[in-house]
Design a protein around this motif. Structure first.
Motif, PDB file in Angstrom:
ATOM      1  N   GLY A   1       0.811  -1.207   0.000  1.00 10.09           N
ATOM      2  CA  GLY A   1       0.000   0.000   0.000  1.00 10.09           C
ATOM      3  C   GLY A   1       0.849   1.265   0.000  1.00 10.09           C
ATOM      4  N   PRO A   2       0.296   2.387  -0.418  1.00 10.04           N
ATOM      5  CA  PRO A   2      -1.029   2.490  -1.040  1.00 10.04           C
ATOM      6  C   PRO A   2      -1.037   1.865  -2.428  1.00 10.04           C
ATOM      7  CG  PRO A   2       0.106   4.599  -1.150  1.00 10.04           C
ATOM      8  CD  PRO A   2       0.968   3.703  -0.322  1.00 10.04           C
ATOM      9  N   VAL A   3      -2.218   1.464  -2.890  1.00  5.81           N
ATOM     10  CA  VAL A   3      -2.351   0.740  -4.149  1.00  5.81           C
ATOM     11  C   VAL A   3      -2.817   1.677  -5.255  1.00  5.81           C
ATOM     12  CG1 VAL A   3      -3.487  -1.187  -5.318  1.00  5.81           C
ATOM     13  CG2 VAL A   3      -2.972  -1.339  -2.867  1.00  5.81           C
TER      14      VAL A   3
END
Length: 338
Positions: free
Chosen positions: A294-296
């Protein structure tokens, strides 16, 4: 809380971690997970101690979970914000660290965009003969130890929830796919996963696979095997051989903010060649699971609907594991100071 022998003052890198140290963290994290399942999610293990969270670059998951972990152990926290700190007036990073030392910090959690900053602060704390522990929360393109440890905890807990341990990953195939050249997460995961006896396959565009890792393998390209004893590491320019019969896939975010050159033709082409989709999962072991730090970037590293599919995705479990693992690290580093 679990009790175990722990001798490290600092956690800066996983390169020299032993199997026993990994297992100590995993089993302590399992005890911390049990604490988090209680109605009262707090223990007095670090009561009276001060944890300074010194994040010199943006973070959501890591910073929040370290802060929550410290509070669950009853420690006091100091949170550093560079935009409103004396750094804007010319104060050096080492002087900032000494300021927190003077305030009584027992541990400092450091994140910085430049590699080596946590090491420099640890060296200064040792030179001053303090008992302050430094925990690397991500430095440049070097390492991110706690992320790799929570990934390890997430996977081993899936294999044995009650007794997660390193050897559960022996002979498992794990693919790490994506922007490896800019990923400190990948570097830490390579150390932890190869230490377990797992077979680790790196895959990505030639522009995003780090040249420094060619020294760990015999040549480059497909089926280049690591000569380091008990460390099985492979490089691929295409994704298919990396995914074939894989038990776990770790897909990495394209870190566009760290790219200083045009390393990709387009995000669309990247997804077509390296994105994780349902069709590509057909190459893997039937029970394959997917992780992402993450973040994606939805629809780029992984298809959006696959990211939200609990049959395959372990992404939410990773976030939950992060609090337990960071509790374990703070507890082990601070328990000798109580």
């Amino acid at each position: 809380m679990a009790t175990a022998t722990w001798t490290r003052r600092h956690v800066l890198s996983l390169e020299d971690f032993t199997s026993a140290e990994y297992d100590t963290i995993l089993q302590t994290a399992a005890s911390c997970r049990e604490v988090l399942s209680r109605r009262t999610k707090k223990v007095p293990a670090l009561q009276g101690q001060v944890v300074a969270n010194m994040f010199f670059e943006p973070s959501t998951r890591t910073r929040s979970s370290f802060e929550l972990a410290a509070k669950r152990l009853s420690a006091d926290t100091l949170n550093f914000a560079p935009g409103t700190s004396s750094l804007t007036k010319g104060e050096t990073i080492l002087d900032t660290a000494k300021t927190y030392l003077a305030m009584g910090a027992d541990m400092m959690v450091i994140r910085h965009r430049e590699a080596g900053v946590p090491h420099a602060i640890a060296t200064e704390m040792d030179r001053l003969q303090t008992n302050v522990g430094i925990l690397n929360a991500g430095d440049g393109q070097h390492e991110h130890p706690s992320q790799a440890l929570l990934d390890l905890f997430t996977i081993t807990s899936l294999l044995d929830f009650e007794y997660p341990r390193l050897k559960l990953l022996a002979d498992k195939k794990i693919a790490i796919v994506g922007d490896i050249v800019h990923s400190r997460v990948a570097r830490s995961n390579i150390w932890s996963l190869t230490a377990s006896g797992a077979e680790v396959h790196l895959a990505g565009p030639p522009t995003l696979v780090p040249q420094e890792f060619t020294e760990y393998v015999q040549g480059t390209g497909d089926q280049a095997e690591s000569p380091i004893p008990n460390r099985r590491l492979f490089l691929h320019w295409d994704i298919e051989p990396a995914l074939k019969d894989a038990d776990f896939i770790m897909t990495l975010r394209l870190q566009k903010e760290r790219m200083t050159a045009h390393l990709l033709p387009s995000l669309r082409e990247y997804h077509q060649r390296y994105g994780i989709t349902r069709d590509r999962l057909k190459l893997c072991h039937p029970g394959v699971k997917i992780l992402h730090p993450g973040p994606v970037n939805r629809g780029v590293e992984i298809s959006s609907e696959l990211m939200d599919d609990p049959q395959f995705s372990l992404i939410s479990q990773q976030v939950t594991s992060g609090v337990a693992v960071r509790m374990a690290l703070l507890y082990l580093m601070g328990s000798g100071k109580s």
